[in-house]
Design a protein around this motif. Structure first.
Motif, short mmCIF file in Angstrom:
data_model
loop_
_atom_site.label_atom_id
_atom_site.label_comp_id
_atom_site.label_asym_id
_atom_site.label_seq_id
_atom_site.Cartn_x
_atom_site.Cartn_y
_atom_site.Cartn_z
N ASP A 117 28.08 30.73 45.92
CA ASP A 117 28.06 31.82 45.28
C ASP A 117 26.77 32.37 45.13
O ASP A 117 26.46 33.65 44.95
N ARG A 138 38.16 36.04 48.79
CA ARG A 138 37.12 36.27 48.02
C ARG A 138 36.43 37.52 48.38
O ARG A 138 36.22 38.44 47.69
N ARG A 197 38.30 40.61 48.51
CA ARG A 197 38.37 41.24 46.85
C ARG A 197 37.14 41.78 46.32
O ARG A 197 37.13 41.95 45.34
N GLN A 226 34.45 39.75 45.97
CA GLN A 226 33.88 38.87 45.24
C GLN A 226 32.91 38.02 46.11
O GLN A 226 33.46 37.15 46.81
N THR A 239 28.15 39.90 42.55
CA THR A 239 28.96 40.79 41.99
C THR A 239 29.64 40.09 40.79
O THR A 239 30.73 40.60 40.21
N HIS A 240 29.10 39.08 40.16
CA HIS A 240 29.52 38.47 39.02
C HIS A 240 30.84 37.59 39.02
O HIS A 240 31.42 37.24 38.22
N ALA A 241 31.30 37.37 40.42
CA ALA A 241 32.45 36.59 40.70
C ALA A 241 32.56 36.16 42.07
O ALA A 241 32.08 36.82 43.04
N GLY A 242 32.86 34.89 42.22
CA GLY A 242 33.33 34.17 43.30
C GLY A 242 34.01 32.84 43.26
O GLY A 242 35.21 33.15 42.75
N ASN A 256 33.00 32.76 37.73
CA ASN A 256 32.71 33.99 37.18
C ASN A 256 31.22 33.99 36.50
O ASN A 256 31.22 33.02 35.86
#
Length: 102
Positions: free
Chosen positions: A54, A85, A88, A90, A95-98, A101
């Motif tokens: 991440d 991911r 989407r 991520q 992107t604050h998400a993987g 979060n």
């Protein structure tokens, strides 16, 4: 040892560790959090392999794995959890998400 060769060694070791962590996650053996805790506590890594991915950027990890897959075969094929991911949007910390979060 030249810098490029050293980076190749580092990439292969760290990506192999990430791939096994992703397999454990995909097989439902452990959560992302449990895998990373185990690798920090048990293997002494400063950061778990999924949080590491991440932080690097899942798109960057995908590119590195794709290159290694082309050079070395399917043992470095990007895992499903990674491609999903990325699909989407991520990409990890940026992107604050993987896998986590942020």
């Amino acid at each position: 040892m030249e810098v490029e060769r050293e980076q190749e060694l580092i990439d292969r070791f760290t990506l192999a560790t990430y791939l096994e962590a992703a397999r454990l996650y995909e097989e439902g053996i452990a959560t992302a959090q449990a895998i990373d805790i185990a690798m920090r506590a048990g293997a002494g890594l400063p950061q778990g392999p999924l949080a590491w991915a991440d932080s690097i950027g899942l798109d960057v990890i995908y590119e590195k794995l794709t290159r290694l897959q082309h050079e070395l075969g399917d043992r470095f094929a990007p895992p499903k959890s990674l491609t999903e991911r990325i699909g989407r949007g991520q990409l990890g910390v940026k992107t604050h998400a993987g896998y986590f979060n942020y």
